[in-house]
Design a protein around this motif. Structure first.
Motif, PDB file in Angstrom:
ATOM      1  N   GLU A 140       5.657   8.250   1.497  1.00  0.00           N
ATOM      2  CA  GLU A 140       4.822   7.056   1.648  1.00  0.00           C
ATOM      3  C   GLU A 140       4.905   6.188   0.389  1.00  0.00           C
ATOM      4  O   GLU A 140       5.018   4.959   0.482  1.00  0.00           O
ATOM      5  CB  GLU A 140       3.374   7.483   1.909  1.00  0.00           C
ATOM      6  N   ASP A 141       4.887   6.800  -0.778  1.00  0.00           N
ATOM      7  CA  ASP A 141       4.989   6.049  -2.030  1.00  0.00           C
ATOM      8  C   ASP A 141       6.327   5.311  -2.121  1.00  0.00           C
ATOM      9  O   ASP A 141       6.387   4.165  -2.564  1.00  0.00           O
ATOM     10  CB  ASP A 141       4.819   6.995  -3.218  1.00  0.00           C
ATOM     11  N   ILE A 142       7.403   5.959  -1.670  1.00  0.00           N
ATOM     12  CA  ILE A 142       8.725   5.320  -1.707  1.00  0.00           C
ATOM     13  C   ILE A 142       8.769   4.131  -0.743  1.00  0.00           C
ATOM     14  O   ILE A 142       9.200   3.030  -1.102  1.00  0.00           O
ATOM     15  CB  ILE A 142       9.838   6.346  -1.390  1.00  0.00           C
ATOM     16  N   VAL A 143       8.291   4.333   0.486  1.00  0.00           N
ATOM     17  CA  VAL A 143       8.364   3.290   1.516  1.00  0.00           C
ATOM     18  C   VAL A 143       7.401   2.147   1.216  1.00  0.00           C
ATOM     19  O   VAL A 143       7.794   0.974   1.202  1.00  0.00           O
ATOM     20  CB  VAL A 143       8.107   3.891   2.918  1.00  0.00           C
ATOM     21  N   LYS A 170       1.320   1.769   8.615  1.00  0.00           N
ATOM     22  CA  LYS A 170       0.811   1.549   7.259  1.00  0.00           C
ATOM     23  C   LYS A 170       1.491   0.342   6.603  1.00  0.00           C
ATOM     24  O   LYS A 170       0.848  -0.416   5.879  1.00  0.00           O
ATOM     25  CB  LYS A 170       1.046   2.790   6.380  1.00  0.00           C
ATOM     26  N   ALA A 171       2.784   0.166   6.877  1.00  0.00           N
ATOM     27  CA  ALA A 171       3.540  -0.937   6.270  1.00  0.00           C
ATOM     28  C   ALA A 171       3.023  -2.295   6.737  1.00  0.00           C
ATOM     29  O   ALA A 171       3.130  -3.283   6.009  1.00  0.00           O
ATOM     30  CB  ALA A 171       5.027  -0.790   6.580  1.00  0.00           C
ATOM     31  N   MET A 172       2.451  -2.358   7.930  1.00  0.00           N
ATOM     32  CA  MET A 172       1.940  -3.632   8.449  1.00  0.00           C
ATOM     33  C   MET A 172       0.814  -4.190   7.579  1.00  0.00           C
ATOM     34  O   MET A 172       0.533  -5.382   7.620  1.00  0.00           O
ATOM     35  CB  MET A 172       1.472  -3.462   9.890  1.00  0.00           C
ATOM     36  N   SER A 176       5.207  -8.466   5.549  1.00  0.00           N
ATOM     37  CA  SER A 176       5.082  -9.526   6.562  1.00  0.00           C
ATOM     38  C   SER A 176       5.915  -9.205   7.796  1.00  0.00           C
ATOM     39  O   SER A 176       5.583  -9.610   8.898  1.00  0.00           O
ATOM     40  CB  SER A 176       5.485 -10.881   5.982  1.00  0.00           C
ATOM     41  N   ILE A 177       7.043  -8.493   7.598  1.00  0.00           N
ATOM     42  CA  ILE A 177       7.884  -8.096   8.741  1.00  0.00           C
ATOM     43  C   ILE A 177       8.089  -6.591   8.676  1.00  0.00           C
ATOM     44  O   ILE A 177       8.485  -6.042   7.643  1.00  0.00           O
ATOM     45  CB  ILE A 177       9.255  -8.811   8.697  1.00  0.00           C
ATOM     46  N   VAL A 178       7.781  -5.939   9.796  1.00  0.00           N
ATOM     47  CA  VAL A 178       7.980  -4.500   9.936  1.00  0.00           C
ATOM     48  C   VAL A 178       8.705  -4.274  11.248  1.00  0.00           C
ATOM     49  O   VAL A 178       8.175  -4.553  12.322  1.00  0.00           O
ATOM     50  CB  VAL A 178       6.640  -3.723   9.938  1.00  0.00           C
ATOM     51  N   TYR A 190      12.868  -1.421   8.854  1.00  0.00           N
ATOM     52  CA  TYR A 190      13.315  -2.617   8.140  1.00  0.00           C
ATOM     53  C   TYR A 190      12.037  -3.340   7.742  1.00  0.00           C
ATOM     54  O   TYR A 190      11.185  -3.647   8.596  1.00  0.00           O
ATOM     55  CB  TYR A 190      14.175  -3.489   9.060  1.00  0.00           C
ATOM     56  N   LEU A 191      11.869  -3.619   6.439  1.00  0.00           N
ATOM     57  CA  LEU A 191      10.635  -4.203   5.924  1.00  0.00           C
ATOM     58  C   LEU A 191      10.943  -5.399   5.046  1.00  0.00           C
ATOM     59  O   LEU A 191      11.879  -5.390   4.252  1.00  0.00           O
ATOM     60  CB  LEU A 191       9.885  -3.161   5.078  1.00  0.00           C
TER      61      LEU A 191
END
Length: 193
Positions: A140-143, A170-172, A176-178, A190-191
């Motif tokens: 999670e820390d890496i992503v 979580k990335a959302m 801005s783009i997930v 892809y983030l």
């Protein structure tokens, strides 16, 4: 702080090759490193779907013996490629592999935990097949941590064998783009900031 890298014997030395995007690569590895005998399916999937910036600086975090960063360096000679890993053996072998694949002039391999070796830098792209064996907190820390190290128009690509749906959600909260795609039992993320 506990690290996911544990010192130990390097294991057996291996030499293998593979072809992707029209290039043949040759890698040295050791059986103590992740997928130390051959290219793993997750990394291959990420490389088959890799997006490469036209120019700039990119990062392969948790690079292992250097597959992702070296392939990206070969695909675009205009890029400067940084690679980091906590394991000293992985760093040593990644440097050897950069030379073996004739990209050592564009590749910088640094030892350290996650983003610490590149603190303060910004990248046009960040790539990883994060170490699931280290636990979800590190993955999670890496992503999620990639966001702080991306340029305004940069992006990150990750491949995950599990936890991808959770991390996409979580990335959302911070990207801005997930875009999360399921392929061959993996999640490709892809983030964009």
């Amino acid at each position: 702080m506990t690290h996911y890298y544990k010192p130990g014997q390097p294991g057996e030395r291996k030499l293998f090759s593979f072809t992707i995007h029209g290039y043949t690569f040759e890698f040295i590895s050791y059986t103590s490193l992740f997928s130390g005998s051959s290219l793993d399916d997750g990394t291959r999937l990420l490389l088959e779907n890799i997006m490469v910036p036209r120019s700039g600086v990119v990062l392969d975090i948790g690079c292992g013996y250097g597959v992702i960063g070296i392939v990206v360096a070969k695909l675009n000679p205009l890029l400067e490629v940084y690679m980091t890993d906590v394991n000293p053996l992985a760093v040593k072998v990644a440097r050897l592999n950069a030379s073996r694949n004739n990209v050592e002039d564009r590749v910088v391999v640094l030892q350290g935990d996650r983003y610490k070796p590149v603190e303060g830098m910004k990248f046009n792209a960040i790539y990883s097949n994060p170490p699931l064996s280290a636990g979800m907190r590190i993955v999670e820390d890496i992503v999620l941590g990639a966001r702080r190290y991306l340029t305004e128009d940069g992006f990150a690509q990750f491949v995950l064998a599990r936890g991808g749906e959770y991390l996409a959600e979580k990335a959302m909260e911070s990207y801005s783009i997930v875009d999360a795609k399921s392929k061959k039992g993996y999640i490709l993320l892809y983030l964009k900031p």
